[in-house]
Design an enzyme around this catalytic site. Structure first.
Site, mmCIF file in Angstrom:
data_model
loop_
_atom_site.group_PDB
_atom_site.id
_atom_site.type_symbol
_atom_site.label_atom_id
_atom_site.label_comp_id
_atom_site.label_asym_id
_atom_site.label_seq_id
_atom_site.Cartn_x
_atom_site.Cartn_y
_atom_site.Cartn_z
ATOM 1 N N SER A 201 0.835 -1.203 0.000
ATOM 2 C CA SER A 201 0.000 0.000 0.000
ATOM 3 C C SER A 201 0.874 1.259 0.000
ATOM 4 C CB SER A 201 -0.972 -0.035 1.181
ATOM 5 O OG SER A 201 -1.981 0.927 1.064
ATOM 6 N N ASP A 359 -10.122 -3.626 -5.056
ATOM 7 C CA ASP A 359 -9.227 -2.669 -4.402
ATOM 8 C C ASP A 359 -9.196 -1.405 -5.260
ATOM 9 O OD1 ASP A 359 -7.182 -1.265 -3.167
ATOM 10 O OD2 ASP A 359 -5.622 -2.734 -3.602
ATOM 11 N N HIS A 389 -8.291 -4.853 -0.626
ATOM 12 C CA HIS A 389 -7.167 -4.106 -0.087
ATOM 13 C C HIS A 389 -6.924 -4.484 1.379
ATOM 14 C CE1 HIS A 389 -4.199 -0.907 -0.278
ATOM 15 N NE2 HIS A 389 -4.490 -0.684 0.993
#
Length: 419
Positions: A201, A359, A389
């Site tokens: 991320s 995501d 995610h």
């Protein structure tokens, strides 16, 4: 009178169910577990908003305390090796690299005379949350160190609101240069030809940016041999890509939350969020965003049809004037690695990019994979059709997901074969 407690219980149950339930795609496994997880995060955000409004605590600091406390509880519930817990043979040391706090994992002793792999890891959390030392990140890095005979360095870079861009990036870059020095590699018996950089991320953002800078810095003699990016966030000019629209209400990273993370990272006014959500910050009228720059995130070209689906680009003619000047980080490749030129990408190391169908950041990773390939870089894109995610981090009971365990195993297997 006895009916009152029953009625109250029913109403409370209905209210909780209404708060917890959200519609999820059929492909998502263990949907109720994800709903409960998401409800917990939403509750933490709502409580943080209330405390911030009352002047009792900073919004992000409140969420941080809640999530870190929960991670500590989860770790205490299950530290078994089978669930990614404690690895007895791994030596863990907290120290600093170039003044930046890091946690270093050394695999069990053995195989004297043989050099080991090295891996630098940057955790996710929107440049505001998370820690290298807690929860699943600690468990994952112990597993990698133990299974792959790897010296892992997990970086505890500074976070918002204490700092904003470019400080987290500079922390990571400084730690990386220190790690890649011949003295440090020799001290920990690391093969200079087998050193990786990785992150998930926001950490994937930092890993990609650091990999780019290291690849073009002639003063750094040892380069990263590979980069492993887990659903990385890579650009802030288009918040209307197909994945941002398809998954805007998908846990655990909602579209407005990602935009807020970006504004916080840049130290910008949070009231700009509505402007960014409709792409007013990247209008055609802004001469600073050249056609060449726009082509570097043109998903109509960079994405396969199955990801583009029937979505249309949101191209704003005039938009809000001066937003790019007001938030200069929007065009800074150190913040948005997807904007780097092909001459930079061509020098980057081989890449592993993990993406998830559900995501908002899916298309960032897919576009970066395509641009790296176009620049001549070998890329492995591992795409999880049932992924969401954050799933990579959910491997410890009771918040363990099958897709998370598969994603972690795929990541470790790729490192085993490529590092």
């Amino acid at each position: 009178m006895r009916l009152k407690p029953v009625v109250l219980t029913v109403l409370l149950t209905v209210a909780v169910a209404y708060y917890v339930y959200i519609p999820l795609p059929d492909a998502i496994q263990e949907p109720w577990k994800l709903m409960m997880l998401d409800a917990g995060f939403r509750a933490a955000m709502h409580l943080a908003s209330l405390k911030d409004w009352l002047g009792l605590d900073h919004y992000v600091k409140s969420i941080r305390r809640t999530t870190e406390g929960f991670e500590g509880m989860i770790k205490g519930l299950d530290t078994s090796e089978s669930n990614g817990g404690v690895m007895p043979g791994v030596k863990v040391s907290d120290m600093t690299f170039a003044g930046v706090p890091v946690r270093l994992y050394e695999p069990p002793a053995g195989g004297e005379g043989h050099l080991r792999r090295g891996l630098m890891f940057f955790h996710g959390g929107g440049w505001a949350l998370g820690s290298a030392k807690k929860g699943s990140y600690d468990a994952i890095n112990r597993m990698v160190s133990d299974e792959l005979n790897t010296v892992v360095v997990s970086v505890e870079y500074r976070l918002y609101p204490e700092v904003h861009f470019p400080m987290p990036y500079l922390d990571c870059l400084a730690a990386a240069k220190h790690f890649l020095s011949s003295e440090v590699l020799a001290k920990y018996a690391i093969d200079p030809e087998r050193v990786a950089v990785s992150g998930d991320s926001a950490g994937g953002n930092l890993a990609a940016a650091v990999a780019q800078e290291i690849s073009i810095d002639d003063t750094v003699t040892v380069k990263f041999s590979i980069q492993a990016l887990i659903y990385p966030v890579l650009q802030a000019l288009d918040f209307n890509t197909p994945s941002y629209l398809q998954n805007q209400d998908m846990p655990i990273l909602y579209r407005p939350v990602m935009v807020r993370f970006w504004l916080q990272y840049f130290g910008a006014d949070l009231s700009l969020q509505p402007q960014l959500l409709v792409n007013n910050h990247s209008s055609l009228h802004d001469s600073a965003i050249t056609p060449e720059l726009r082509s570097r995130l043109d998903w109509t070209v960079l994405l396969q049809p199955k990801y583009r689906k029937t979505y249309k680009p949101l191209i704003v003619e005039k938009g809000s004037q001066g937003l790019v000047k007001e938030v200069p980080g929007l065009l800074d490749v150190r913040a948005s690695p997807l904007l780097a030129g092909p001459e930079v990408l061509a020098k980057c190391p081989r890449a592993y990019i993990l993406t998830c169908e559900y995501d908002v950041l899916r298309d960032d990773g897919l576009m970066y994979a395509r641009r790296l390939q176009d620049a001549g870089v070998t890329v492995t894109n591992e795409h999880y059709e049932d992924g969401f995610h954050g799933c990579f981090s959910f491997i410890v009971w009771p918040l363990d997901f099958d897709v998370g365990k598969r994603a972690l195993r795929g990541y470790i297997n790729w490192l085993q074969n490529n590092l």
